[in-house]
Motif scaffolding. Sequence first.
Motif, PDB file in Angstrom:
ATOM      1  N   GLU A 204     -14.739  -2.452  -9.444  1.00 44.38           N
ATOM      2  CA  GLU A 204     -13.302  -1.908  -9.490  1.00 44.38           C
ATOM      3  C   GLU A 204     -11.912  -2.444  -9.173  1.00 44.38           C
ATOM      4  O   GLU A 204     -11.004  -2.207  -9.721  1.00 44.38           O
ATOM      5  CB  GLU A 204     -13.558  -0.495  -8.579  1.00 44.38           C
ATOM      6  CG  GLU A 204     -13.801   0.698  -9.329  1.00 44.38           C
ATOM      7  CD  GLU A 204     -13.739   1.865  -8.172  1.00 44.38           C
ATOM      8  OE1 GLU A 204     -12.870   2.124  -7.832  1.00 44.38           O
ATOM      9  OE2 GLU A 204     -14.913   2.241  -8.052  1.00 44.38           O
ATOM     10  N   ALA A 205     -12.085  -3.442  -8.027  1.00 45.38           N
ATOM     11  CA  ALA A 205     -11.034  -4.061  -7.369  1.00 45.38           C
ATOM     12  C   ALA A 205     -10.855  -5.495  -8.132  1.00 45.38           C
ATOM     13  O   ALA A 205      -9.955  -6.310  -7.447  1.00 45.38           O
ATOM     14  CB  ALA A 205     -11.348  -4.203  -5.734  1.00 45.38           C
ATOM     15  N   ARG A 206     -11.384  -5.812  -9.230  1.00 51.67           N
ATOM     16  CA  ARG A 206     -11.361  -7.133  -9.747  1.00 51.67           C
ATOM     17  C   ARG A 206      -9.714  -7.557  -9.981  1.00 51.67           C
ATOM     18  O   ARG A 206      -9.545  -8.688  -9.902  1.00 51.67           O
ATOM     19  CB  ARG A 206     -11.969  -7.237 -11.293  1.00 51.67           C
ATOM     20  CG  ARG A 206     -13.460  -7.532 -11.136  1.00 51.67           C
ATOM     21  CD  ARG A 206     -14.269  -7.513 -12.297  1.00 51.67           C
ATOM     22  NE  ARG A 206     -14.493  -9.002 -12.681  1.00 51.67           N
ATOM     23  CZ  ARG A 206     -15.497  -9.396 -13.125  1.00 51.67           C
ATOM     24  NH1 ARG A 206     -16.629  -8.356 -13.461  1.00 51.67           N
ATOM     25  NH2 ARG A 206     -15.859 -10.646 -13.528  1.00 51.67           N
ATOM     26  N   ARG A 208      -7.224  -6.916  -8.400  1.00 50.99           N
ATOM     27  CA  ARG A 208      -6.301  -6.995  -7.026  1.00 50.99           C
ATOM     28  C   ARG A 208      -6.615  -8.636  -6.718  1.00 50.99           C
ATOM     29  O   ARG A 208      -7.429  -9.356  -7.091  1.00 50.99           O
ATOM     30  CB  ARG A 208      -7.085  -6.163  -5.818  1.00 50.99           C
ATOM     31  CG  ARG A 208      -6.706  -4.682  -6.377  1.00 50.99           C
ATOM     32  CD  ARG A 208      -7.299  -4.012  -5.397  1.00 50.99           C
ATOM     33  NE  ARG A 208      -6.659  -3.821  -4.078  1.00 50.99           N
ATOM     34  CZ  ARG A 208      -6.967  -3.236  -2.816  1.00 50.99           C
ATOM     35  NH1 ARG A 208      -7.859  -2.391  -3.044  1.00 50.99           N
ATOM     36  NH2 ARG A 208      -6.503  -3.418  -1.879  1.00 50.99           N
ATOM     37  N   GLY A 209      -5.707  -8.846  -5.631  1.00 53.63           N
ATOM     38  CA  GLY A 209      -5.565 -10.188  -5.085  1.00 53.63           C
ATOM     39  C   GLY A 209      -6.771 -10.389  -4.080  1.00 53.63           C
ATOM     40  O   GLY A 209      -7.347  -9.559  -3.781  1.00 53.63           O
ATOM     41  N   PRO A 210      -6.694 -11.703  -3.606  1.00 57.06           N
ATOM     42  CA  PRO A 210      -7.224 -12.039  -2.224  1.00 57.06           C
ATOM     43  C   PRO A 210      -7.371 -11.039  -1.185  1.00 57.06           C
ATOM     44  O   PRO A 210      -8.621 -10.668  -0.503  1.00 57.06           O
ATOM     45  CB  PRO A 210      -7.353 -13.438  -2.006  1.00 57.06           C
ATOM     46  CG  PRO A 210      -6.605 -14.009  -3.495  1.00 57.06           C
ATOM     47  CD  PRO A 210      -6.028 -12.919  -3.969  1.00 57.06           C
ATOM     48  N   GLY A 211      -6.224 -10.731  -0.880  1.00 59.84           N
ATOM     49  CA  GLY A 211      -6.012  -9.868   0.369  1.00 59.84           C
ATOM     50  C   GLY A 211      -6.777  -8.505   0.402  1.00 59.84           C
ATOM     51  O   GLY A 211      -7.093  -7.613   1.296  1.00 59.84           O
ATOM     52  N   GLY A 212      -7.167  -8.171  -0.813  1.00 57.41           N
ATOM     53  CA  GLY A 212      -7.613  -6.843  -1.285  1.00 57.41           C
ATOM     54  C   GLY A 212      -8.877  -6.644  -0.333  1.00 57.41           C
ATOM     55  O   GLY A 212      -9.583  -5.806  -0.113  1.00 57.41           O
ATOM     56  N   LEU A 213      -9.637  -7.935  -0.329  1.00 60.98           N
ATOM     57  CA  LEU A 213     -10.788  -7.827   0.433  1.00 60.98           C
ATOM     58  C   LEU A 213     -10.647  -7.207   1.813  1.00 60.98           C
ATOM     59  O   LEU A 213     -11.511  -6.366   2.468  1.00 60.98           O
ATOM     60  CB  LEU A 213     -11.486  -9.186   0.654  1.00 60.98           C
ATOM     61  CG  LEU A 213     -12.977  -9.277   1.288  1.00 60.98           C
ATOM     62  CD1 LEU A 213     -13.994  -8.625   0.219  1.00 60.98           C
ATOM     63  CD2 LEU A 213     -13.455 -10.649   1.488  1.00 60.98           C
ATOM     64  N   LEU A 216     -10.787  -3.643   1.487  1.00 63.84           N
ATOM     65  CA  LEU A 216     -12.128  -2.872   0.882  1.00 63.84           C
ATOM     66  C   LEU A 216     -12.819  -3.087   2.159  1.00 63.84           C
ATOM     67  O   LEU A 216     -13.674  -1.997   2.075  1.00 63.84           O
ATOM     68  CB  LEU A 216     -12.269  -4.126  -0.285  1.00 63.84           C
ATOM     69  CG  LEU A 216     -11.733  -3.836  -1.472  1.00 63.84           C
ATOM     70  CD1 LEU A 216     -12.299  -4.849  -2.526  1.00 63.84           C
ATOM     71  CD2 LEU A 216     -11.822  -2.453  -2.097  1.00 63.84           C
ATOM     72  N   ALA A 245     -17.524  -9.293  -4.705  1.00 64.92           N
ATOM     73  CA  ALA A 245     -16.086  -9.892  -4.707  1.00 64.92           C
ATOM     74  C   ALA A 245     -16.301 -11.178  -4.893  1.00 64.92           C
ATOM     75  O   ALA A 245     -15.531 -11.900  -5.865  1.00 64.92           O
ATOM     76  CB  ALA A 245     -15.624  -9.597  -3.585  1.00 64.92           C
TER      77      ALA A 245
END
Lengths: 307, 307
Positions: A204-206, A208-213, A216, A245
């Motif tokens: 679902e978060a594909r 978003r950028g690296p910081g999304g992790l 999440l 991810a």
Amino acid sequence: MQETVLVGVDWGTTNLRAYAFAADGSVRAKTARPTGITRMSVPYGDLLEELCGELGAGADTPALLCGMVGSRQGWIEARYITTPCTLDGLVEGLVSAPHAPRRVLVVPGLDSQSGSAPDVMRGEETQLLGLMDGVGGAERLVCMPGTHCKWVRLAAGRILDFRSYMTGEAFAALKDHTILGRQISEGAVHDAAAFAKGVGMAQEARGRGPGGLLNLLFGVRTLGLFDRLDPAAAASLMSGLMIGAEIADALGPQPPAEPVVVVGSAGLSARYRDAAEALGVRTTIADEDIATRGLWAIARAAALASR
Amino acid sequence: MQETVLVGVDWGTTNLRAYAFAADGSVRAKTARPTGITRMSVPYGDLLEELCGELGAGADTPALLCGMVGSRQGWIEARYITTPCTLDGLVEGLVSAPHAPRRVLVVPGLDSQSGSAPDVMRGEETQLLGLMDGVGGAERLVCMPGTHCKWVRLAAGRILDFRSYMTGEAFAALKDHTILGRQISEGAVHDAAAFAKGVGMAQEARGRGPGGLLNLLFGVRTLGLFDRLDPAAAASLMSGLMIGAEIADALGPQPPAEPVVVVGSAGLSARYRDAAEALGVRTTIADEDIATRGLWAIARAAALASR
């Protein structure tokens, strides 16, 4: 019994595995030790002689070593070869161990300079050469799970490029040393549904950028706070989220046409296979003997085991 | 000297700060203790009476508490209010502490249910209400750096939504408990150039997915291996990379028209300001007294300090 023409050693950080090769490339004996390069108590040459003795190798049988033994902290440094790299390129980078009681060559690692920082591997290049026979000419993506998972592009006898993801090590550090650990019961078995849910969150978060992790992961905490995550399942959710991810980023926008080849321990390979297939990508799991096939391929190309 | 009409306490996990308010909302005395909710050795009511005594508050002066004191692990649970939320909504969620020797109300936390997992804050909602006076009607993005950084959207007296990023805590865990620590010298001072380089790496990687972070972090290791990163600068590079990635994800594809309001300690606020401005976003740093302004705003709306 066939004569041993080569001793090959996959000599890592914490362990080593040693193999005696017959002239047809088959492995006629093997052994292992918990003496990786960080756990050595005798000189490298002495331990190698002990291994050769145990494997029944003669005094003039050559040895080929791969793995961290060739790092700056190992026996002798075999410097990284920059990708793209062929078998012949790797052979050119072989380094002789000095003052050894027999002929000893050490396999270099590989580096990639295509990203914003360099990337490195050491040991995996030998497995990749072992894979190549079976891979053919089409470009293939190889996934090598572990503490630092490697994603490698191979084609027509060349290792094109690769990237490392510190997923395994980051998972352990975040589980054991952040608030996330409070939601996780220790010793829980793998929960396939929670793992799949984590992969789904990554999917679902594909966009978003690296910081999304970093956002999440906080969900592992809050799902627990709202009683929407069983502590016994929390580690599996977190693993699915991080592996999912990683895979989504490694695949990039254009998933590969051919199945991804997964190289690793059975348990971890199964997790990566499950996550990749949930993300719509087919996988094949590599044979377990590719490290020995790689050592043999390098030895042959170096005319090290030519008798 | 003005009479104390309210005692306000910002009672967190490890520390507390207590304030005596005069009838005009000014703070006429304050004190602090290293006794957050995880470090309590006496009952909450007893410690509160001690604080009130020290602050010169009368026996019938009411007290308003915010922060982790209202969590399940605190004095009494004040359950989360779901965003969007107004001051009045928050006041409706105030909870009375039972068996207290004076009137004691506890401020609820907030939750968001807009993502794939819930999100929570506790304590920050009071700071946000303190901010609101100065913010006006336009939608504003607020960044609250800390162990778990909060990014909050405010508009016209409402807290619209928010997200947490566990950047601070993940940074510490990864630095101290993975191979990255080997590249980092302890006790190094902030290196602005390395921090900016890390932000630049995050900026370049904006188009990648959340898993990209697990690859980018490995660069802290490999830049060191190739002597392209001074160990004294490595922590700053890693910090810039993680904060930069967080900010890029929190801003999303459409950066805000108004400056981002940064609320936090001076040092950390400066880092976030530097990173945000490198990413092309203006910032303003909030006044340090917003927690007391928030406590006062809630007390007034609850008619708690009406004398």
